[in-house]
Scaffold this motif. Sequence first.
Motif, PDB file in Angstrom:
ATOM      1  N   LEU A 108     -12.334   7.090   2.927  1.00 35.86           N
ATOM      2  CA  LEU A 108     -11.022   7.116   2.284  1.00 35.86           C
ATOM      3  C   LEU A 108     -10.133   8.249   2.798  1.00 35.86           C
ATOM      4  O   LEU A 108      -8.990   8.377   2.350  1.00 35.86           O
ATOM      5  CB  LEU A 108     -11.182   7.249   0.766  1.00 35.86           C
TER       6      LEU A 108
ATOM      7  N   LYS B 110     -11.879  -2.386   4.392  1.00 36.40           N
ATOM      8  CA  LYS B 110     -12.491  -1.075   4.166  1.00 36.40           C
ATOM      9  C   LYS B 110     -13.021  -0.955   2.742  1.00 36.40           C
ATOM     10  O   LYS B 110     -14.084  -0.359   2.512  1.00 36.40           O
ATOM     11  CB  LYS B 110     -11.469   0.022   4.443  1.00 36.40           C
ATOM     12  N   TYR B 111     -12.294  -1.527   1.771  1.00 42.39           N
ATOM     13  CA  TYR B 111     -12.738  -1.455   0.381  1.00 42.39           C
ATOM     14  C   TYR B 111     -14.035  -2.229   0.171  1.00 42.39           C
ATOM     15  O   TYR B 111     -14.894  -1.830  -0.628  1.00 42.39           O
ATOM     16  CB  TYR B 111     -11.648  -1.987  -0.538  1.00 42.39           C
TER      17      TYR B 111
ATOM     18  N   LYS C 166      -9.675   2.587  -8.669  1.00 45.23           N
ATOM     19  CA  LYS C 166      -8.863   2.527  -7.445  1.00 45.23           C
ATOM     20  C   LYS C 166      -9.039   1.193  -6.716  1.00 45.23           C
ATOM     21  O   LYS C 166      -8.048   0.538  -6.374  1.00 45.23           O
ATOM     22  CB  LYS C 166      -9.234   3.669  -6.503  1.00 45.23           C
TER      23      LYS C 166
ATOM     24  N   ASN D 282      -2.569  10.495   3.337  1.00 40.27           N
ATOM     25  CA  ASN D 282      -1.245   9.854   3.230  1.00 40.27           C
ATOM     26  C   ASN D 282      -0.792   9.645   1.786  1.00 40.27           C
ATOM     27  O   ASN D 282       0.259   9.068   1.560  1.00 40.27           O
ATOM     28  CB  ASN D 282      -1.268   8.498   3.945  1.00 40.27           C
ATOM     29  N   ARG D 283      -1.585  10.099   0.820  1.00 43.76           N
ATOM     30  CA  ARG D 283      -1.266   9.806  -0.582  1.00 43.76           C
ATOM     31  C   ARG D 283       0.033  10.459  -1.028  1.00 43.76           C
ATOM     32  O   ARG D 283       0.688  10.000  -1.962  1.00 43.76           O
ATOM     33  CB  ARG D 283      -2.406  10.257  -1.491  1.00 43.76           C
TER      34      ARG D 283
ATOM     35  N   ASN E  17       3.410   8.498  -1.473  1.00 52.35           N
ATOM     36  CA  ASN E  17       3.647   7.606  -2.615  1.00 52.35           C
ATOM     37  C   ASN E  17       4.645   8.262  -3.564  1.00 52.35           C
ATOM     38  O   ASN E  17       4.309   9.194  -4.305  1.00 52.35           O
ATOM     39  CB  ASN E  17       2.324   7.322  -3.339  1.00 52.35           C
TER      40      ASN E  17
ATOM     41  N   LYS F 181      -8.613  -4.833   0.932  1.00 52.01           N
ATOM     42  CA  LYS F 181      -8.814  -4.352   2.281  1.00 52.01           C
ATOM     43  C   LYS F 181     -10.279  -4.462   2.695  1.00 52.01           C
ATOM     44  O   LYS F 181     -11.180  -4.298   1.873  1.00 52.01           O
ATOM     45  CB  LYS F 181      -8.373  -2.894   2.394  1.00 52.01           C
TER      46      LYS F 181
ATOM     47  N   PRO G 255      -8.303   8.860   5.462  1.00 54.65           N
ATOM     48  CA  PRO G 255      -6.928   8.560   5.910  1.00 54.65           C
ATOM     49  C   PRO G 255      -5.971   8.293   4.747  1.00 54.65           C
ATOM     50  O   PRO G 255      -4.822   8.751   4.766  1.00 54.65           O
ATOM     51  CB  PRO G 255      -7.109   7.308   6.777  1.00 54.65           C
ATOM     52  N   GLU G 256      -6.447   7.564   3.740  1.00 58.67           N
ATOM     53  CA  GLU G 256      -5.597   7.289   2.575  1.00 58.67           C
ATOM     54  C   GLU G 256      -5.315   8.563   1.802  1.00 58.67           C
ATOM     55  O   GLU G 256      -4.217   8.760   1.281  1.00 58.67           O
ATOM     56  CB  GLU G 256      -6.270   6.264   1.661  1.00 58.67           C
ATOM     57  N   MET G 257      -6.308   9.415   1.692  1.00 59.99           N
ATOM     58  CA  MET G 257      -6.132  10.663   0.955  1.00 59.99           C
ATOM     59  C   MET G 257      -5.102  11.555   1.627  1.00 59.99           C
ATOM     60  O   MET G 257      -4.322  12.243   0.962  1.00 59.99           O
ATOM     61  CB  MET G 257      -7.481  11.379   0.832  1.00 59.99           C
TER      62      MET G 257
END
Length: 237
Positions: free
Chosen positions: A56, A4-5, A141, A62-63, A66, A2, A58-60
Amino acid sequence: MKIKYWWIILVYIAMQFSGFIGIPALKELGVPRSQIIGMWGTISFVAALIIILFMLAPEMRNRHRNSERVSRGAAVGWAIGGIFMAYASQIIASLIELNVLGIQPGSENTKQLVDIAKHVPYFMVVTAIVGPILEEIIFRKIIFGSLNKRFNFIISALISSLIFAAVHNDFKHLLIYTAMGFTFAFLYVRTKRLLVPIMAHVAMNTLVLIVQIFLADKIQEMEKHIETAQSIIGGLL
């Protein structure tokens, strides 16, 4: 990987080289020479962690979607077991380095960090907590996670572990860093929770600091007593 990464990696790289600006600035402000590296290291690491966690966020949030992640209870078990796995892998790698490769124990990188922490006590928070969190985000990650989508576990863990060793500038103990990298990568893949390898990493760094800073004198004293006892016994025999 990504976009972002890539930006997160860029923040991490900028942090690594920020001393070229930050250290001269602290000198100009009159900060004692013995505290400059530790002070700027603390500022730069904490700032980088805050920025990266913000990126991060937003990802956190939505985690939890998973479904592959292990339960919280299982994660705690893996975290505790992971600490022992990490220590075991380091010990095995150290024994191989010593007995097969003839490499003496002792890391120059660790020694430098301990020396800094002795002059700037609050730098221990960076070495024990902030650093491991950043490294697990970057190397497990992002780097390992991205590679593992294209390659198998061994190749992905190997490449990420080699980069992990390169950043620490400690190729002499490449086997140890590789063993640790494989262990942390396995914990991450098995649990799908980054917190698990983070806890193992934090525990390892914390123990090293405790031994090197708070117990070093006692250990040296014990070694002297043992050497004295051995010499006496040897003389009697």
